[in-house]
Design a protein around this motif. Structure first.
Motif, PDB file in Angstrom:
ATOM      1  N   UNK A 185      41.789  41.038  25.460  1.00 53.08           N
ATOM      2  CA  UNK A 185      40.870  39.919  25.693  1.00 53.08           C
ATOM      3  C   UNK A 185      41.565  38.904  26.593  1.00 53.08           C
ATOM      4  N   UNK A 186      40.923  38.534  27.705  1.00 46.67           N
ATOM      5  CA  UNK A 186      41.517  37.592  28.644  1.00 46.67           C
ATOM      6  C   UNK A 186      40.889  36.216  28.477  1.00 46.67           C
ATOM      7  N   UNK A 234      44.921  39.336  22.593  1.00 46.03           N
ATOM      8  CA  UNK A 234      44.404  38.266  23.445  1.00 46.03           C
ATOM      9  C   UNK A 234      45.573  37.669  24.225  1.00 46.03           C
ATOM     10  N   UNK A 235      45.307  37.245  25.469  1.00 42.18           N
ATOM     11  CA  UNK A 235      46.365  36.613  26.264  1.00 42.18           C
ATOM     12  C   UNK A 235      45.775  35.663  27.286  1.00 42.18           C
ATOM     13  N   UNK A 247      39.484  36.521  15.796  1.00 40.20           N
ATOM     14  CA  UNK A 247      38.815  37.256  16.870  1.00 40.20           C
ATOM     15  C   UNK A 247      39.720  38.338  17.458  1.00 40.20           C
ATOM     16  N   UNK A 248      40.995  38.154  17.323  1.00 40.57           N
ATOM     17  CA  UNK A 248      41.973  39.178  17.689  1.00 40.57           C
ATOM     18  C   UNK A 248      43.109  39.145  16.685  1.00 40.57           C
ATOM     19  N   UNK A 249      43.766  40.282  16.506  1.00 43.44           N
ATOM     20  CA  UNK A 249      44.845  40.397  15.512  1.00 43.44           C
ATOM     21  C   UNK A 249      46.202  39.990  16.074  1.00 43.44           C
ATOM     22  N   UNK A 250      46.364  40.174  17.400  1.00 39.72           N
ATOM     23  CA  UNK A 250      47.667  39.961  18.038  1.00 39.72           C
ATOM     24  C   UNK A 250      47.522  39.041  19.243  1.00 39.72           C
ATOM     25  N   UNK A 265      44.167  29.934  19.191  1.00 35.21           N
ATOM     26  CA  UNK A 265      42.877  29.640  18.560  1.00 35.21           C
ATOM     27  C   UNK A 265      42.112  30.922  18.254  1.00 35.21           C
ATOM     28  N   UNK A 266      42.087  31.847  19.201  1.00 35.00           N
ATOM     29  CA  UNK A 266      41.409  33.130  18.968  1.00 35.00           C
ATOM     30  C   UNK A 266      42.058  33.877  17.810  1.00 35.00           C
ATOM     31  N   UNK A 267      43.376  33.766  17.736  1.00 33.83           N
ATOM     32  CA  UNK A 267      44.132  34.428  16.670  1.00 33.83           C
ATOM     33  C   UNK A 267      43.756  33.853  15.306  1.00 33.83           C
TER      34      UNK A 267
END
Length: 354
Positions: A220-221, A185-186, A236-239, A230-232
């Motif tokens: 994921x954008x 995610x970024x 929801x994402x690993x990295x 927060x996503x981490x």
């Protein structure tokens, strides 16, 4: 009526870019004498009763800061208007073009904005006493137009429930490993000043080729630099491919399964200046807020609860946190960001199809 968006190029058209640490104006203006917090300043601010802060800080952070100010100076409300730095830049351009002057103090996560605003003559010179006494020259405008209020990093990070420490990427280059495809995610440089600045540093150090390869990793954008941590933490994402490091630190301290990574190539560095608008509707309250924000006490308070860093040499890291001096950093270049901002937005959107 829908307003047309102003590009960065339009906002700065007709002027040459300046460096971050050498902000001498074309008129060679001289910084005003340092100003202390006096009873007269406090009384003037109380008569105005309000200070309007346009800010790119996380709203809970801005609110906690505002509440601390209101607790110390009863009777002066802090009104916060919060959005991403790049949107703030557009908003200020639109308001000034419509002769709207609602903001007193501005704080963004993109130091290049202040080059443009200073050039336009939109900022008021003001040098708090603590800044004159303690802040290194590279963290304050030579003409007194703005001050670096906070420093932070855009790091990599991972979810410790999803990735073992030995398998976590140690560099930006390792994010290109196929095993991370669909797991990252970024943030977005068209919304976030943090991501704009970090993207510039990555392009300068690693080239557009790096981002082109990263864009093929099904990333994921999200918008703000506060979103990837927060996503981490939610799994929801690993990295986290980029995002602000301080939220990762705070989440880790709160017991969330996240761990920051300081890449081998260096970690992008971001500074967040603040300034007072010359057209501020509450000038005394604006000066009081700016002076208060840069005292040692406020800078220590802010650093403690945000996990960011301060340019005030008397501020010390909270026990257990890393010192910024122990981290390999990429160098910030606000003038470089100003020159490349439109190109970054355009090329990034094309690469990541967002």
């Amino acid at each position: 009526m829908k307003r047309r968006k102003h590009s960065r190029r339009e906002a700065i058209k007709g002027s040459a870019a300046l460096g971050l640490t050498l902000f001498a104006s074309p008129l060679k203006a001289q910084a005003p004498e340092p100003a202390a917090i006096t009873p007269q300043l406090i009384e003037g601010a109380k008569r105005e009763g309000k200070v309007v802060l346009y800010s790119a800080m996380d709203l809970p952070v801005g609110e906690k800061l505002g509440n601390a100010f209101q607790a110390q100076f009863a009777g002066i409300e802090v009104q916060i208007e919060r959005t991403g730095s790049e949107r703030l830049f557009q908003r200020i351009a639109q308001e000034f073009s419509s002769n709207i002057h609602a903001a007193d103090v501005i704080a963004t996560a993109d130091a290049s904005h202040f080059i443009s605003w200073k050039r336009n003559g939109w900022l008021a010179p003001f040098v708090p006493e603590d800044v004159a006494k303690f802040f290194p020259a590279e963290y304050r405008d030579a003409d007194g137009m703005f001050i670096t209020s906070r420093i932070w990093l855009s790091s990599i990070a991972y979810n410790t429930n999803l990735v073992k420490p030995a398998e976590a990427p140690a560099s930006f280059a390792e994010l290109l490993d196929p095993k991370w495809a669909g797991k990252m995610v970024k943030g977005h440089p068209a919304y976030s000043g943090t991501i704009m600045t970090s993207t510039f540093q990555l392009v300068r150090e690693l080239g557009w080729e790096y981002l082109e390869k990263l864009s093929k990793q099904r990333v994921m954008q999200v918008q703000s630099s506060t979103d990837p941590p927060k996503k981490l933490s939610l799994g929801e994402r690993a990295i986290m491919a980029d995002g602000n490091e301080y939220n990762v630190v705070l989440l880790k301290e709160a017991g969330q399964p996240v761990e920051p990574i300081y890449p081998a190539e260096g970690t992008p560095t971001i500074t967040g200046p603040t300034a007072i608008f010359a057209s501020a509707p509450h000038p005394n309250a604006a000066r009081l807020f700016q002076a208060w924000l840069h005292t040692r006490e406020t800078q220590q308070f802010f650093t403690d609860f945000t996990a960011q860093y301060s340019a005030h040499p008397q501020v010390t890291p909270k026990p257990g946190r890393r010192k910024i001096s122990d981290i390999k950093l990429m160098k910030e270049d606000a003038a470089g960001v100003e020159k490349m901002a439109d190109e970054i937005k355009t090329r990034y959107a094309r690469l990541f199809r967002v």
